[in-house]
Design a protein around this motif. Structure first.
Motif, PDB file in Angstrom:
ATOM      1  N   LEU A 107      29.719  42.759 -65.370  1.00 13.46           N
ATOM      2  CA  LEU A 107      30.581  43.544 -66.207  1.00 13.46           C
ATOM      3  C   LEU A 107      30.545  43.404 -67.681  1.00 13.46           C
ATOM      4  O   LEU A 107      30.496  44.450 -68.370  1.00 13.46           O
ATOM      5  CB  LEU A 107      32.160  43.196 -65.761  1.00 13.46           C
ATOM      6  N   ALA A 111      29.639  46.215 -70.418  1.00 13.60           N
ATOM      7  CA  ALA A 111      30.325  46.766 -71.767  1.00 13.60           C
ATOM      8  C   ALA A 111      29.415  46.408 -73.041  1.00 13.60           C
ATOM      9  O   ALA A 111      29.551  47.192 -73.721  1.00 13.60           O
ATOM     10  CB  ALA A 111      31.683  45.649 -71.662  1.00 13.60           C
ATOM     11  N   ASN A 169      36.130  45.543 -61.044  1.00 12.48           N
ATOM     12  CA  ASN A 169      37.151  44.859 -61.620  1.00 12.48           C
ATOM     13  C   ASN A 169      38.595  44.924 -60.816  1.00 12.48           C
ATOM     14  O   ASN A 169      39.026  43.594 -60.910  1.00 12.48           O
ATOM     15  CB  ASN A 169      37.349  45.913 -63.120  1.00 12.48           C
ATOM     16  N   ILE A 173      40.128  41.291 -60.552  1.00 18.18           N
ATOM     17  CA  ILE A 173      41.647  40.749 -60.962  1.00 18.18           C
ATOM     18  C   ILE A 173      42.526  40.632 -59.894  1.00 18.18           C
ATOM     19  O   ILE A 173      43.588  40.480 -60.114  1.00 18.18           O
ATOM     20  CB  ILE A 173      42.205  41.764 -62.176  1.00 18.18           C
TER      21      ILE A 173
ATOM     22  N   LEU B  27      33.758  44.491 -78.364  1.00 17.41           N
ATOM     23  CA  LEU B  27      34.782  43.300 -78.599  1.00 17.41           C
ATOM     24  C   LEU B  27      34.383  42.030 -79.402  1.00 17.41           C
ATOM     25  O   LEU B  27      35.301  41.517 -80.083  1.00 17.41           O
ATOM     26  CB  LEU B  27      35.554  42.972 -77.371  1.00 17.41           C
ATOM     27  N   LEU B 107      35.807  49.891 -71.236  1.00 21.99           N
ATOM     28  CA  LEU B 107      35.119  49.035 -70.448  1.00 21.99           C
ATOM     29  C   LEU B 107      35.081  47.552 -71.024  1.00 21.99           C
ATOM     30  O   LEU B 107      35.134  46.879 -70.371  1.00 21.99           O
ATOM     31  CB  LEU B 107      33.743  49.719 -70.657  1.00 21.99           C
ATOM     32  N   ALA B 108      35.272  47.693 -72.451  1.00 22.57           N
ATOM     33  CA  ALA B 108      35.204  46.347 -72.817  1.00 22.57           C
ATOM     34  C   ALA B 108      36.389  45.415 -72.310  1.00 22.57           C
ATOM     35  O   ALA B 108      36.701  44.358 -72.192  1.00 22.57           O
ATOM     36  CB  ALA B 108      35.226  46.422 -74.606  1.00 22.57           C
ATOM     37  N   LEU B 110      38.097  46.222 -69.535  1.00 23.09           N
ATOM     38  CA  LEU B 110      37.794  45.749 -68.383  1.00 23.09           C
ATOM     39  C   LEU B 110      37.248  44.465 -68.086  1.00 23.09           C
ATOM     40  O   LEU B 110      37.296  43.498 -67.351  1.00 23.09           O
ATOM     41  CB  LEU B 110      36.955  46.712 -67.297  1.00 23.09           C
ATOM     42  N   ALA B 111      35.942  44.335 -68.887  1.00 19.91           N
ATOM     43  CA  ALA B 111      35.327  43.112 -69.061  1.00 19.91           C
ATOM     44  C   ALA B 111      36.092  41.958 -69.567  1.00 19.91           C
ATOM     45  O   ALA B 111      36.085  40.802 -68.962  1.00 19.91           O
ATOM     46  CB  ALA B 111      33.955  43.163 -69.651  1.00 19.91           C
ATOM     47  N   ARG B 112      36.964  42.117 -70.613  1.00 17.20           N
ATOM     48  CA  ARG B 112      37.900  41.017 -71.041  1.00 17.20           C
ATOM     49  C   ARG B 112      38.750  40.729 -69.831  1.00 17.20           C
ATOM     50  O   ARG B 112      39.176  39.469 -69.906  1.00 17.20           O
ATOM     51  CB  ARG B 112      38.413  41.690 -72.344  1.00 17.20           C
ATOM     52  N   SER B 113      39.231  41.434 -69.206  1.00 13.46           N
ATOM     53  CA  SER B 113      40.240  41.210 -68.138  1.00 13.46           C
ATOM     54  C   SER B 113      39.833  40.359 -66.939  1.00 13.46           C
ATOM     55  O   SER B 113      40.814  39.838 -66.452  1.00 13.46           O
ATOM     56  CB  SER B 113      40.801  42.592 -67.547  1.00 13.46           C
ATOM     57  N   VAL B 114      38.665  39.977 -66.835  1.00 10.70           N
ATOM     58  CA  VAL B 114      38.235  39.343 -65.867  1.00 10.70           C
ATOM     59  C   VAL B 114      37.828  37.850 -66.422  1.00 10.70           C
ATOM     60  O   VAL B 114      37.456  37.117 -65.382  1.00 10.70           O
ATOM     61  CB  VAL B 114      36.942  39.936 -65.179  1.00 10.70           C
ATOM     62  N   VAL B 115      38.208  37.627 -67.416  1.00 12.00           N
ATOM     63  CA  VAL B 115      38.071  36.208 -67.911  1.00 12.00           C
ATOM     64  C   VAL B 115      39.449  35.985 -68.778  1.00 12.00           C
ATOM     65  O   VAL B 115      39.177  34.587 -69.311  1.00 12.00           O
ATOM     66  CB  VAL B 115      36.755  36.065 -68.730  1.00 12.00           C
ATOM     67  N   ALA B 120      44.429  40.820 -67.814  1.00 13.42           N
ATOM     68  CA  ALA B 120      44.262  40.803 -66.510  1.00 13.42           C
ATOM     69  C   ALA B 120      45.763  41.452 -65.937  1.00 13.42           C
ATOM     70  O   ALA B 120      45.869  42.230 -65.113  1.00 13.42           O
ATOM     71  CB  ALA B 120      43.930  39.773 -65.685  1.00 13.42           C
ATOM     72  N   LEU B 123      46.379  44.844 -66.484  1.00 13.18           N
ATOM     73  CA  LEU B 123      45.703  45.784 -65.734  1.00 13.18           C
ATOM     74  C   LEU B 123      46.176  45.974 -64.377  1.00 13.18           C
ATOM     75  O   LEU B 123      46.442  46.983 -63.643  1.00 13.18           O
ATOM     76  CB  LEU B 123      44.283  45.582 -65.659  1.00 13.18           C
ATOM     77  N   ARG B 124      46.813  44.577 -63.769  1.00 12.36           N
ATOM     78  CA  ARG B 124      47.237  44.642 -62.507  1.00 12.36           C
ATOM     79  C   ARG B 124      48.824  45.462 -62.485  1.00 12.36           C
ATOM     80  O   ARG B 124      49.291  46.106 -61.714  1.00 12.36           O
ATOM     81  CB  ARG B 124      47.660  43.064 -62.215  1.00 12.36           C
TER      82      ARG B 124
END
Lengths: 197, 197
Positions: A107, A111, A169, A173, B27, B107-108, B110-115, B120, B123-124
């Motif tokens: 992911l 990005a 994604n 999450i 980002l 997209l950036a 989404l990628a940030r939200s998984v770390v 996160a 988004l949840r």
């Protein structure tokens, strides 16, 4: 006697360090200093093997894709195109720790590829291969009478690929459980295939 | 007379600067220094309004989602659930410069939200709303006899959402043209709906 250096192994060692950092903290956290510390080598050594962060990232992505490709290849003796396709898709999805780690990095790479030229080039080369493989399985199933002949294998392959990527994604999450991810894939394959196995 | 400061406008001004940088360079390139320079304010001012980069990013994402939401709302008088759903999905896809810029940032994020935890969490909270809205349109169509009653509106909504998200990267890197993106969405809607309009 001169010391024999395995340059390929060193490149892999450094790329693995990048993958661990990216999976843990994202690509933001990947710097020359961080990679050197994680790999236990000097910053000069990292620079010797990789001129830029994107080059290091691309080398790492190629490694990672090869690993996924090897796992997909073990499903080659699946009993049907549907089973092979399903196995190939599930290998991309974050259903266990290894695939969660890979999916986080994947992911980040997606990005990165929309703002940097070299990762975009690499993806433009890889996508026709992955989507083409899906289309091939669908066409094989059509020839066997297992998928309706009037479906467009090329577009169905794009839908399968994009659905799988889009699942990454929400699965990572925790919006979707691993069971829900698999159920979604199976629901869609049920619609696509006339056969259940 | 004391100077009246519109704090909300300043926060928006700073968040807009972050969005411009993230859309242009990703980002990775967003730092306190870069944002301050892009916004034409001091680094102290940025820090006064946002304690962390993730807080700034989240504020910016909420702004951006509100903008997309407003555009979707203008399609509310669409002639059918299918037309409304189609309009809502196409607003997320990189089909013109504005949506390309939004999609790169999305997209950036989404990628940030998984770390990172806070993205996160955001988004949840957002996902059930978006996917629930899709499911609502499918259920409305089922009641009107425009979608087969035996389809699972909840899973169909997940598939629509994930397909749309998965289309973002191939469209941004030019693997799919805007026309191919729209054709893929329409192909899938054709399968889902018994009506074409």
């Amino acid at each position: 006697m001169p010391k024999i250096v395995d340059h390929e192994a060193r490149r892999r060692h450094i790329a693995d360090a990048l993958l661990r950092i990216a999976s843990r903290e994202g690509l933001d956290a990947v710097s020359l200093r961080e990679v050197a510390a994680e790999a236990g080598v000097s910053m000069g050594m990292v620079q010797h093997y990789f001129a830029t962060k994107d080059q290091m990232l691309m080398f790492a992505m190629i490694q990672l894709n090869a690993r996924i490709g090897e796992r997909v290849a073990t499903a080659m003796d699946a009993p049907s195109p549907r089973a092979f396709l399903r196995a190939a898709i599930l290998e991309l999805l974050p259903l266990d720790d290894e695939r969660r780690s890979e999916a986080r990095i994947g992911l980040a790479f997606l990005a990165r590829s929309v703002v940097a030229d070299e990762p975009a080039d690499l993806l433009r080369q890889a996508l026709p291969y992955v989507i083409g493989f899906y289309a091939e399985q669908i066409r094989a199933a059509q020839e066997l009478g297992q998928v309706r002949a009037d479906l467009d294998a090329g577009i169905e392959a794009v839908i399968l690929y994009t659905m799988a990527q889009g699942l990454v994604n929400p699965a990572l999450i925790g919006h979707l459980s691993p069971e829900e991810v698999v159920a979604t894939v199976d629901y869609h394959l049920d619609r696509l295939f006339l056969t259940s196995g």
